[in-house]
Design a protein around this motif. Structure first.
Motif, PDB file in Angstrom:
ATOM      1  N   LYS A 527       0.851  -1.185   0.000  1.00 23.17           N
ATOM      2  CA  LYS A 527       0.000   0.000   0.000  1.00 23.17           C
ATOM      3  C   LYS A 527       0.885   1.231   0.000  1.00 23.17           C
ATOM      4  N   GLY A 528       0.267   2.350  -0.263  1.00 23.32           N
ATOM      5  CA  GLY A 528       0.996   3.591  -0.337  1.00 23.32           C
ATOM      6  C   GLY A 528       1.263   4.185   1.025  1.00 23.32           C
ATOM      7  N   GLY A 529       2.018   5.277   1.023  1.00 22.94           N
ATOM      8  CA  GLY A 529       2.378   5.922   2.273  1.00 22.94           C
ATOM      9  C   GLY A 529       1.203   6.579   2.968  1.00 22.94           C
ATOM     10  N   ASP A 530       0.198   7.003   2.234  1.00 25.16           N
ATOM     11  CA  ASP A 530      -0.983   7.611   2.824  1.00 25.16           C
ATOM     12  C   ASP A 530      -2.101   6.601   3.059  1.00 25.16           C
ATOM     13  N   GLY A 531      -1.773   5.320   2.906  1.00 25.37           N
ATOM     14  CA  GLY A 531      -2.749   4.262   3.103  1.00 25.37           C
ATOM     15  C   GLY A 531      -3.456   3.863   1.836  1.00 25.37           C
ATOM     16  N   GLY A 532      -3.215   4.543   0.741  1.00 26.22           N
ATOM     17  CA  GLY A 532      -3.852   4.221  -0.523  1.00 26.22           C
ATOM     18  C   GLY A 532      -3.103   3.088  -1.227  1.00 26.22           C
ATOM     19  N   PRO A 533      -3.471   2.839  -2.474  1.00 26.93           N
ATOM     20  CA  PRO A 533      -2.800   1.760  -3.213  1.00 26.93           C
ATOM     21  C   PRO A 533      -1.333   2.094  -3.455  1.00 26.93           C
ATOM     22  N   ALA A 534      -0.466   1.059  -3.532  1.00 32.59           N
ATOM     23  CA  ALA A 534       0.968   1.249  -3.758  1.00 32.59           C
ATOM     24  C   ALA A 534       1.247   1.676  -5.183  1.00 32.59           C
ATOM     25  N   VAL A 535       0.340   1.282  -6.123  1.00 32.74           N
ATOM     26  CA  VAL A 535       0.526   1.710  -7.522  1.00 32.74           C
ATOM     27  C   VAL A 535      -0.470   2.844  -7.763  1.00 32.74           C
ATOM     28  N   THR A 536       0.087   4.054  -8.085  1.00 34.84           N
ATOM     29  CA  THR A 536      -0.758   5.231  -8.277  1.00 34.84           C
ATOM     30  C   THR A 536      -1.691   4.997  -9.460  1.00 34.84           C
ATOM     31  N   THR A 537      -2.964   5.245  -9.181  1.00 38.95           N
ATOM     32  CA  THR A 537      -3.953   4.999 -10.225  1.00 38.95           C
ATOM     33  C   THR A 537      -3.750   5.984 -11.362  1.00 38.95           C
ATOM     34  N   GLY A 538      -3.648   5.437 -12.546  1.00 41.38           N
ATOM     35  CA  GLY A 538      -3.449   6.267 -13.743  1.00 41.38           C
ATOM     36  C   GLY A 538      -2.029   6.704 -13.957  1.00 41.38           C
ATOM     37  N   ASP A 542       0.910   2.069 -13.427  1.00 40.49           N
ATOM     38  CA  ASP A 542      -0.412   1.492 -13.587  1.00 40.49           C
ATOM     39  C   ASP A 542      -0.698   1.271 -15.071  1.00 40.49           C
ATOM     40  N   ARG A 543      -0.295   2.214 -15.900  1.00 34.53           N
ATOM     41  CA  ARG A 543      -0.539   2.063 -17.320  1.00 34.53           C
ATOM     42  C   ARG A 543       0.331   0.968 -17.933  1.00 34.53           C
ATOM     43  N   ALA A 544       1.463   0.679 -17.317  1.00 36.41           N
ATOM     44  CA  ALA A 544       2.342  -0.386 -17.837  1.00 36.41           C
ATOM     45  C   ALA A 544       1.937  -1.754 -17.326  1.00 36.41           C
ATOM     46  N   GLY A 545       0.967  -1.843 -16.395  1.00 42.95           N
ATOM     47  CA  GLY A 545       0.489  -3.131 -15.893  1.00 42.95           C
ATOM     48  C   GLY A 545       1.214  -3.645 -14.695  1.00 42.95           C
TER      49      GLY A 545
END
Length: 602
Positions: A527-538, A542-545
């Motif tokens: 997960k990300g540092g702010d609690g969100g997903p580790a891969v930034t959406t968009g 994320d675009r590379a899969g």
């Protein structure tokens, strides 16, 4: 025999001369074993007056070529008298005139007879003791009264008779006479009756015991007379006096020069060591001295004072507007409030203010105002640098401004991190650095690393010390030959952004990394540092899969062993560059491509 005819003049008779030495008769004297000698040489084997030794001949000086020589004066000569009978070929002159007993020489009509040559001197011949010989027995055939007739009678004079009456008709032996030298004859009288004194004759008889005269002194090969003893002494005195004067002058000159030298150098008691003389100050442009001479006017020293701390660093001029590039950790104490003073190589100082700074790249730009005549530092290309290239580092280690060191490029793309004192990682800088062995010490931070042409290829930022690990310049550890510099290609992009916008952009993939992962590669966190997903959406990832838990093991074909190394490899590019990533997922490896995004940081 009949008497001589009388020509009307009384006959001149010569006075009789008594014989000087009695001579033996012809019958008593032994006959010669050879023909009569007209030169008076005594018979062989008999005692007699031998002829004296010939005189030593001294060569007379020959007059120079072309010099006129006066002809010697000669007396008038009469006609030659014929030789008497029986004496032809004997080599002696014969008297002329009537012959017979009682003949006498008489003056002719021409005048009194004058002898043309003096009579030869007679040398008496010693005879052995014996009875006296009558004088008339040895009387000469040609003498009338015992006197010798002149050798050459004058014209008109009568020759004496060759025999007296009653004398034997056979010619008797004539007394031996010495042949006279032509030089012994007195000079002929002049027309006025005076006699010219004889000229000096160099052919006189040599007397080794006689005092030498200047007129007859021996001659040298050049024809000049040999100097006398007094002349040689006077000449030697003149040479000695002249030599003494020359020696005095030379000694005085040498003494003056030596004295002046000793006075200037402090006397003979001081020690003077040898030293090389002056040499041209110019150096080759690619030498360390040549590089330093061109770069030093563009290097400055920064003194920073903040509310809590102060420090010293280095920077270099970017343009004529007063922009100066340095490290962020140099100006950080005075970032919010503080004082920054810039000192130039000429000694001039100026106040500066921060234009922009970035902790991730550890770069900052400050600007001075009111300064003219600045010399910007030329920038090179760090991509052209090869390992082993010579480099020169300039800085102010321990506040020693203008210090120049040199070394080589030890390695390229060396991933390092510096800072991190805040604890949250916000002050950590990630550098894909150039490694050099040029000595870099605290105070060198922000200074230029120059190539062989004096162009900037890096910004000195950190060192590896023996005791404290990585040091960005805040400590006081010294160099051990492990220095790191930010590549100038990266620094140039950041500096332009800081000058233009006040902040720098960072290329990003759009993922949050698990910095606690100890395996090989960089793993994407859960997960990300702010609690969100580790891969930034968009985002780019994320675009590379890419997904959470994927492990990135390479960037553009180069291996990646940690999360820090992935960040460094990424920040070596610009936003918008394309990357090719090697990803391992569930034991399988694949490659993906993406375009880097951008994020701004202050």
């Amino acid at each position: 025999m009949s008497a001589a005819p009388d020509f009307g003049a009384p006959a001149a008779t010569e006075p009789e001369m008594p014989p000087r030495n009695p001579t033996p008769s012809a019958a008593e004297r032994p006959g010669p074993l050879h023909d009569p000698d007209p030169y008076g040489t005594p018979p062989y084997g008999q005692p007699g007056p031998w002829a004296p030794a010939p005189p030593v001949q001294h060569p007379a000086a020959t007059p120079a070529h072309g010099t006129a020589i006066a002809a010697p004066a000669t007396a008038p000569q009469g006609p030659a008298a014929p030789a008497p009978p029986g004496r032809q070929g004997a080599g002696l002159p014969a008297p002329t005139g009537p012959q017979g007993p009682g003949a006498s020489a008489s003056a002719g009509p021409q005048g009194p007879a004058l002898p043309a040559h003096p009579a030869p001197r007679t040398v008496p011949i010693p005879t052995p003791p014996g009875p006296p010989i009558p004088a008339d027995a040895l009387a000469p055939a040609h003498a009338q009264s015992g006197a010798l007739a002149p050798a050459h009678p004058q014209p008109g004079a009568l020759a004496p008779a060759h025999a007296q009456p009653g004398a034997s008709a056979c010619p008797t032996r004539r007394p031996h006479t010495a042949v006279s030298s032509p030089t012994d004859a007195p000079p002929p009288p002049a027309l006025d009756g005076t006699t010219t004194p004889p000229a000096p004759d160099p052919w006189r008889r040599y007397d080794p015991w006689a005092a030498a005269s200047q007129a007859h002194a021996p001659l040298q090969q050049t024809g000049a007379a040999v100097l006398t003893v007094q002349q040689r002494r006077r000449r030697a005195k003149r040479i000695l006096v002249g030599g003494a004067l020359v020696l005095a002058l030379v000694s005085g000159g040498v003494g003056g020069v030596v004295g002046a030298f000793l006075e200037r150098e402090g006397g003979t008691g001081s020690v003077r060591l040898p030293q090389a003389g002056e040499e041209p100050s110019g150096r080759p442009a690619d030498s360390v001295a040549g590089i330093a001479a061109r770069a030093l006017p563009s290097v400055v020293t920064l003194h920073v004072k903040g509310s809590d701390e102060q420090g010293t660093g280095t920077g270099f001029v970017l343009d004529t507007r007063g922009h100066i590039l340095t490290n962020n950790h140099v100006v950080e104490p005075a970032a919010s409030s503080g004082d920054i003073t810039v000192t130039f190589s000429s000694g001039d100082t100026a106040k500066a203010r921060v234009i922009g700074r970035d902790t991730g790249y550890d770069l900052a730009v400050v600007q001075v105002s009111g300064v003219h005549g600045l010399t910007p530092m030329p920038l090179g290309n760090s991509d052209n640098v090869q390992v082993g290239d010579p480099v020169v580092a300039i800085g102010a280690p321990f506040d020693l401004a203008g210090t120049v060191t040199s070394g080589i490029i030890s390695a390229k793309e060396r991933p390092i991190t510096a800072g991190g004192e805040s604890g949250d990682g916000s002050d950590v800088s990630y550098v894909d650095a150039l490694q050099t062995d040029a000595p870099i010490n605290p105070g060198n931070s922000g200074g230029p690393l120059l190539d062989s042409r004096g162009r900037v290829v890096g910004i000195n930022s950190a060192i590896r010390s023996a005791g404290s690990g990585s040091d960005s310049g805040g400590g006081q550890a010294g160099s051990i030959g492990l220095g790191f510099a930010i590549p100038v290609n990266q620094a140039r992009r950041v500096a332009e952004e800081l000058i233009n916008t006040g902040k720098a952009t960072h290329p990003v993939i759009g993922v949050t990394l698990d910095m606690g992962y100890n395996g090989d590669g960089a793993r994407i966190g859960a997960k990300g540092g702010d609690g969100g997903p580790a891969v930034t959406t968009g985002g780019p990832a994320d675009r590379a899969g890419l997904e959470a838990g994927d492990v990135i093991t390479g960037v553009d074909g180069k291996p990646v062993h940690s999360g820090d190394e992935l960040i460094i490899r990424t920040r070596a590019h610009r936003p918008g560059d394309h990357l090719r990533l090697t990803v391992r997922r569930d034991g399988r490896t694949k490659e993906v491509s993406l375009t880097l995004g951008s994020s701004g940081r202050h």
